[in-house]
Design a protein around this motif. Sequence first.
Motif, short mmCIF file in Angstrom:
data_model
loop_
_atom_site.label_atom_id
_atom_site.label_comp_id
_atom_site.label_asym_id
_atom_site.label_seq_id
_atom_site.Cartn_x
_atom_site.Cartn_y
_atom_site.Cartn_z
N VAL A 122 0.84 -1.20 0.00
CA VAL A 122 0.00 0.00 0.00
C VAL A 122 0.87 1.24 0.00
CG1 VAL A 122 -1.57 1.39 1.43
CG2 VAL A 122 -2.04 -1.04 1.06
N ARG A 123 1.86 1.26 0.87
CA ARG A 123 2.72 2.45 0.98
C ARG A 123 3.60 2.62 -0.25
NH1 ARG A 123 2.74 0.56 6.53
NH2 ARG A 123 4.58 -0.72 6.13
N GLU A 124 4.08 1.52 -0.81
CA GLU A 124 4.96 1.61 -1.98
C GLU A 124 4.22 2.05 -3.24
OE1 GLU A 124 6.71 -2.21 -2.32
OE2 GLU A 124 7.93 -2.04 -0.49
N THR A 125 2.98 1.65 -3.38
CA THR A 125 2.23 1.92 -4.62
C THR A 125 1.29 3.10 -4.51
OG1 THR A 125 0.44 0.41 -3.99
CG2 THR A 125 2.30 -0.53 -5.23
N GLY A 126 1.11 3.64 -3.28
CA GLY A 126 0.16 4.74 -3.11
C GLY A 126 -1.28 4.29 -3.27
N ALA A 127 -1.56 3.05 -2.91
CA ALA A 127 -2.92 2.51 -3.03
C ALA A 127 -3.87 3.22 -2.07
CB ALA A 127 -2.92 1.01 -2.76
N ASP A 128 -5.14 3.20 -2.41
CA ASP A 128 -6.17 3.83 -1.59
C ASP A 128 -6.55 2.98 -0.39
OD1 ASP A 128 -6.79 6.19 -3.33
OD2 ASP A 128 -7.28 4.59 -4.75
N VAL A 129 -6.43 1.66 -0.56
CA VAL A 129 -6.92 0.75 0.47
C VAL A 129 -6.41 -0.65 0.14
CG1 VAL A 129 -9.07 0.18 -0.77
CG2 VAL A 129 -9.05 0.13 1.74
N ALA A 130 -6.44 -1.52 1.14
CA ALA A 130 -6.11 -2.93 0.90
C ALA A 130 -7.19 -3.82 1.47
CB ALA A 130 -4.76 -3.29 1.51
N ILE A 131 -7.40 -4.95 0.81
CA ILE A 131 -8.29 -6.01 1.28
C ILE A 131 -7.44 -7.24 1.52
CG2 ILE A 131 -10.11 -7.63 0.58
CD1 ILE A 131 -11.46 -5.36 -0.91
N CYS A 132 -7.46 -7.75 2.74
CA CYS A 132 -6.70 -8.95 3.09
C CYS A 132 -7.67 -10.04 3.52
CB CYS A 132 -5.71 -8.67 4.22
SG CYS A 132 -4.53 -7.36 3.86
#
Length: 445
Positions: A229-239
């Motif tokens: 998330v931090r490396e790609t600048g993603a908005d959110v993650a689903i695990c």
Amino acid sequence: MTRKYFGTDGIRGRANTGVMTAGFMVNLASAVGTYFNANAETRRVVIGKDTRRSCYMLENALTAGFTATGMDVFALGPLPTPAVGLLTHSMRADLGVMISASHNPFHDNGIKFFGPEGYKLSDHIEREIEVLLDSGAFNIDPDYIGRVARLNDSVARYVEYAKTTVPGRIRLNGLKVVLDCANGAAYKAAPEVLWELGAEVITLGVSPNGYNINRDCGSTQPQAAARMVRETGADVAICLDGDADRIIMLDETGAIIDGDQIMALLATRWAQAGRLRKNTLVATAMSNLGLETYLAGQGITLKRTDIGDRYVVQEMRDHGYNLGGEQSGHIVMTDHATTGDGLVAGLQVLAMLKESGDKASRLTRVFEPVPQILENVRYTPGQAPLDSAAVQAAIADGRARLGDSGRLLIRKSGTESLIRVMGEAHDETLLREIVTRICDVIRDA
């Protein structure tokens, strides 16, 4: 009456030992098949599985036992647990089976059963099956042995259904989502759903090899997803976990959004929209006191149950509620599914993110949790450390020190050889001291 084989979520154990052997599975399926054949019309069973190496062995053994009692078997292949519940009902099957140990490592496995309506079996039915299992079920005449077929479109069926659950058919274009499938049952379905809905999907845990399920990934180990998330600048993650019936999310900073925060968000929005039946959320004893306080301020009732999503579902069915779950990420929405569905729960949150235009860190920080500590102490099967006088004395002392300012919950896990020690209190220093002391005494015992 205590059940002999069934725990809080089906039957579980180490693969190829104890109850998780091919021989036991043949007998188990024979007993279950005999039970469901008594009043069945169609005599069909669907079997899904996750990606553990041992699933092949257990699937074939169960198939042998079911066909020996006259049931036709439909093999679904790797598929999330909620999809098995869905297909059990939609295919008019008498029984659904999911082979999975959920979030456990690959060397464990388990069996979950679903009745004709797609809900997990009751304690009463499980006890009756155990009686049959111990007494010896009977095979049928050769003329009536069941057939076996593989359902090749099971994943596609679930993908199409999952997309229909998105509120207002909102598209997810513009959202960058890290998706961690834990090298488990959703590794095909979940990425396809998000991509077809328009999201930019960055995948993790989608290369199962039979051994890497839940290893350094998924809902119980989201560190890799947080880095992504931090490396790609993603908005959110689903695990997701190994069988995708639970979810943990991460905001744009990589911070964890647990099941309590997800339930609080859904309950609030559903109540505002008039969708929350009886203005009530169902959760377990593990849910944070902060959730209960927040909901009370919103005029929403929190009903607590025993620990285990099946007890949440039973309470919901008994009283007509439509939202419940667990802090660990089982989110049950009976408008959409018969059990926890991590992917569908995630879609509800993604739709709110898209609609609001807000950041995940603001949208999903619904309440301030009371400091909570959860520690697990492993013990050797057959031991009973909680019966120790020293352990009981340590627990009593801890509760006395907390008084009315906090609470302790100490229990055996229903799925692993663990004692789970959970404490909550506003004084985190005192709480940690008490929990550490109790865990040390349990280890000594």
